[in-house]
Design a protein around this motif. Sequence first.
Motif, short mmCIF file in Angstrom:
data_model
loop_
_atom_site.label_atom_id
_atom_site.label_comp_id
_atom_site.label_asym_id
_atom_site.label_seq_id
_atom_site.Cartn_x
_atom_site.Cartn_y
_atom_site.Cartn_z
N VAL A 315 -14.14 3.17 -5.83
CA VAL A 315 -13.02 3.56 -5.77
C VAL A 315 -12.40 2.77 -4.45
O VAL A 315 -11.29 2.76 -5.10
N ILE A 316 -12.49 3.07 -3.30
CA ILE A 316 -11.88 2.60 -2.24
C ILE A 316 -12.58 0.61 -2.43
O ILE A 316 -13.68 0.43 -2.30
N ARG A 317 -11.64 0.33 -2.59
CA ARG A 317 -11.69 -1.19 -2.82
C ARG A 317 -12.09 -2.42 -1.80
O ARG A 317 -12.84 -3.01 -1.46
N ALA A 318 -10.78 -1.79 -0.87
CA ALA A 318 -10.88 -2.27 0.78
C ALA A 318 -10.49 -1.52 2.24
O ALA A 318 -9.44 -1.11 1.25
N GLU A 319 -11.37 -1.95 2.73
CA GLU A 319 -10.53 -1.77 4.48
C GLU A 319 -9.95 -1.73 5.42
O GLU A 319 -10.67 -2.72 5.50
N ARG A 320 -9.05 -1.99 5.78
CA ARG A 320 -8.44 -3.65 6.68
C ARG A 320 -7.27 -3.13 7.79
O ARG A 320 -6.53 -2.05 7.12
N GLU A 321 -7.61 -3.23 9.03
CA GLU A 321 -6.89 -2.82 10.10
C GLU A 321 -6.08 -4.41 9.86
O GLU A 321 -6.49 -5.30 10.50
N VAL A 322 -4.39 -3.94 9.81
CA VAL A 322 -3.31 -5.49 10.01
C VAL A 322 -2.18 -5.26 10.88
O VAL A 322 -1.50 -3.56 10.80
N ARG A 323 -1.71 -6.34 11.15
CA ARG A 323 -0.61 -6.49 11.77
C ARG A 323 0.89 -6.43 11.46
O ARG A 323 1.27 -7.20 10.62
N MET A 324 1.73 -5.57 11.48
CA MET A 324 2.59 -5.38 10.90
C MET A 324 4.09 -6.13 11.02
O MET A 324 3.24 -6.99 12.24
N ALA A 325 4.83 -6.93 10.36
CA ALA A 325 5.68 -7.53 10.46
C ALA A 325 6.55 -6.90 11.98
O ALA A 325 6.79 -7.78 13.02
N ASP A 326 6.75 -5.80 13.05
CA ASP A 326 7.64 -5.31 13.84
C ASP A 326 6.18 -5.18 14.90
O ASP A 326 6.61 -4.91 15.84
N GLY A 327 5.18 -5.83 14.57
CA GLY A 327 4.23 -5.86 15.71
C GLY A 327 2.91 -4.85 15.46
O GLY A 327 2.02 -4.53 16.26
N GLY A 328 3.21 -3.53 14.75
CA GLY A 328 2.77 -2.24 14.10
C GLY A 328 1.76 -3.10 13.90
O GLY A 328 0.80 -3.41 13.18
N LEU A 329 0.84 -2.08 14.03
CA LEU A 329 -0.82 -1.71 13.57
C LEU A 329 -0.66 -0.13 12.33
O LEU A 329 -0.28 0.50 12.23
N ALA A 330 -1.18 -1.33 11.32
CA ALA A 330 -1.78 -0.61 9.90
C ALA A 330 -3.21 -0.58 9.40
O ALA A 330 -3.59 -1.46 9.57
#
Length: 425
Positions: A315-330
């Motif tokens: 069910v979980i295709r992928a998990e990743r931590e990314v940098r948002m456009a405003d510099g925050g983490l998601a």
Amino acid sequence: MRPLIPDYLADVLSSCAEDDSGALATYIPELARADPNRFGVALSTVDGAVYCTGDSDTEFTIQSISKPFVYALALQDRGFDAVLDKIDVEPSGDPYNELSLEGSTGRPLNPMINAGALATHALIEPDGDVQARVERIVSGLSAFAGRELTIDEAAFESEVGTAYRNRALANMLRSYDNLVFEPLDVVRGYTRQCSVLVTTRDLAVMAATLANGGVSPVTGEHVISPRIVRQVLSVMTTCGMYDSAGDWLSTVGIPAKSGVSGGILGVLPGQSGLATFSPRLDGHGNSVRGVRAFERFSDQMGLHLMEVAPPARGVIRAEREVRMADGGLADVFSLQGAIRFAGAERVVRTLAEDTHLAPHVVFDVTYVFSVNRVAGAMLREVAQRIIADGHIVTIVDPEEILSITPDGGPLRLTRTVTEALGNKV
């Protein structure tokens, strides 16, 4: 490239055609004149692809294969309570034409034996006459098949003239007030129902309509509701193959219904509809070649109802931590497939075990094609709990499959991951 599925169906047909055992249904004169060597195989997917081989366009009378579909129409027209008040859903273990009713109530044990089918037929158009009931049934069967079906009048006359046992069943039902119409009228109407002409291709499409939650893969019409589909398939699983239902369930494991003209129809929920036609019958009234073909389908294609791969891990295709456009983490969780309880539990458990969630959590359900009621409720609840812990949650849901309403605050809705990470909501 040559198509794969037609070649496979042709191989199944060729190998099973060697079996010439069994006999025609000689107690019905018209069926006794059938060509015993006819053999057709068809498969219909839930998105409308239909594969056929052999005599798949040869017409024959639907006979008892009409029973689950007319049962579905009765449930739709009259409601569950009215139908269950007249017909039980217990396996009988008896032949299809056994003279047996529930002792205390006079109800037939299930709608797949003839007593139950007669009672079901009488529930259609209760305020109408014989013709009105038959017209409603033919119209309903046509909707399942995705084309206009007709009645074989010669087969009707041949069968109704020898329907003495069905007359006895109808009289028994009338004696318990389970019929409010004249028994002979019900028998005539039911016999016309059984005399509707279909092909193997039609049966595969009808089965695929059930496999597709009640939506015709050919026309897109919503013929019946998913709840009715669940009821019909449950009864087919336990009662559809008469006194061989237990053996069928253990060896083939596909909800199915047979008819004495030689047809067998099988339903793979969410996947496809299968059908075969060959007139020689075994001692249970099931097509000999059809049974063999379904045994091969089940074994070679892994179609047994109990042979199911665990879906939750995928069910979980992928998990990743990314940098948002405003510099925050998601943290982005991409989900996929059909999500039910086990899949939703996997998502909930993964999130519960993650003790360092980023300030912004994104759920991407772009590749999810269905979410059932309980899974949807679980995913919505986990989103609210993440918000309660101080995070912002964005749902990437272009098809609005989760039915979530954004609140303009910590719960947001976008159509793409790019929008979610760019904070453009």
